[in-house]
Design a protein around this motif. Structure first.
Motif, PDB file in Angstrom:
ATOM      1  N   UNK A 298      68.921-112.124  14.775  1.00 58.06           N
ATOM      2  CA  UNK A 298      68.121-111.082  14.119  1.00 58.06           C
ATOM      3  C   UNK A 298      66.663-111.514  13.986  1.00 58.06           C
ATOM      4  N   UNK A 299      66.443-112.762  13.614  1.00 54.39           N
ATOM      5  CA  UNK A 299      65.069-113.254  13.485  1.00 54.39           C
ATOM      6  C   UNK A 299      64.364-113.256  14.841  1.00 54.39           C
ATOM      7  N   UNK A 300      65.046-113.666  15.884  1.00 56.59           N
ATOM      8  CA  UNK A 300      64.451-113.649  17.226  1.00 56.59           C
ATOM      9  C   UNK A 300      64.142-112.221  17.652  1.00 56.59           C
TER      10      UNK A 300
ATOM     11  N   UNK B  80      59.307-107.616  21.692  1.00 56.87           N
ATOM     12  CA  UNK B  80      58.735-106.284  21.876  1.00 56.87           C
ATOM     13  C   UNK B  80      59.828-105.263  22.195  1.00 56.87           C
ATOM     14  N   UNK B  81      60.896-105.704  22.841  1.00 58.20           N
ATOM     15  CA  UNK B  81      62.025-104.811  23.153  1.00 58.20           C
ATOM     16  C   UNK B  81      63.332-105.552  22.897  1.00 58.20           C
ATOM     17  N   UNK B  82      63.737-105.670  21.616  1.00 57.50           N
ATOM     18  CA  UNK B  82      64.976-106.395  21.322  1.00 57.50           C
ATOM     19  C   UNK B  82      66.190-105.651  21.868  1.00 57.50           C
ATOM     20  N   UNK B  83      67.254-106.383  22.075  1.00 58.33           N
ATOM     21  CA  UNK B  83      68.499-105.791  22.558  1.00 58.33           C
ATOM     22  C   UNK B  83      69.104-104.903  21.475  1.00 58.33           C
ATOM     23  N   UNK B  84      69.066-103.600  21.714  1.00 60.50           N
ATOM     24  CA  UNK B  84      69.643-102.653  20.751  1.00 60.50           C
ATOM     25  C   UNK B  84      71.128-102.907  20.586  1.00 60.50           C
ATOM     26  N   UNK B  85      71.822-103.213  21.686  1.00 59.76           N
ATOM     27  CA  UNK B  85      73.261-103.462  21.618  1.00 59.76           C
ATOM     28  C   UNK B  85      73.565-104.668  20.729  1.00 59.76           C
ATOM     29  N   UNK B  86      72.799-105.730  20.867  1.00 59.53           N
ATOM     30  CA  UNK B  86      73.021-106.925  20.054  1.00 59.53           C
ATOM     31  C   UNK B  86      72.762-106.623  18.581  1.00 59.53           C
TER      32      UNK B  86
ATOM     33  N   UNK C 104      67.348-101.257  14.312  1.00 64.08           N
ATOM     34  CA  UNK C 104      67.775-100.991  15.684  1.00 64.08           C
ATOM     35  C   UNK C 104      67.220 -99.668  16.218  1.00 64.08           C
ATOM     36  N   UNK C 105      66.772 -98.817  15.289  1.00 65.90           N
ATOM     37  CA  UNK C 105      66.294 -97.496  15.678  1.00 65.90           C
ATOM     38  C   UNK C 105      67.322 -96.413  15.483  1.00 65.90           C
TER      39      UNK C 105
END
Length: 128
Positions: free
Chosen positions: A62-64, A69-75, A123-124
């Motif tokens: 979560x911190x990473x 700029x585009x974190x893995x939404x699935x993760x 996550x959006x």
């Protein structure tokens, strides 16, 4: 930077520290000193450490993700659902206990649920 994920990751990291320190003293030490048979005792000890690893890795993820700029939404969704599920398990098991003020006797859900909700928002998919 995603402030929702940063906050979720920070709470998750704090939860990991509480789990490893206070939980180790109040749960693991009494368990290891108990008369429970060796196999279940060691299995529960391993599960304790598996949870520690899970909490640590999810807080780091979560911190990473908070700084990507585009974190893995699935993760992020996986971690969010995981923490909400953990909180639900605590609430269900605790509510079934025949204790006065059961939700305060096992308050872990109070740390787990906010991580799940904040990660979901971050996550959006949580209404932003």
């Amino acid at each position: 930077m995603n402030g929702w994920l940063l906050t979720a990751g920070g709470i998750a990291a704090m939860t990991t520290c509480v789990h490893a320190t206070a939980g180790g003293r109040s749960v693991v030490r009494p368990l290891l000193g108990s008369a429970v048979a060796a196999e279940p005792k060691r299995t529960l000890h391993v599960v304790w450490h598996m949870v520690t690893v899970d909490l640590l890795l999810s807080s780091l993820a979560l911190l990473a993700c908070a700084f990507m700029t585009a974190p893995s939404t699935a993760l992020v969704l996986f971690i969010a659902v995981q923490y909400v599920a953990y909180a639900a398990v605590f609430l269900i098991v605790t509510s079934a206990a025949d204790w006065p003020r059961p939700l305060l006797r096992l308050p872990q859900w109070m740390l787990l649920l906010p991580v799940g909700i904040l990660a979901l928002i971050g996550s959006g998919y949580g209404g932003t």
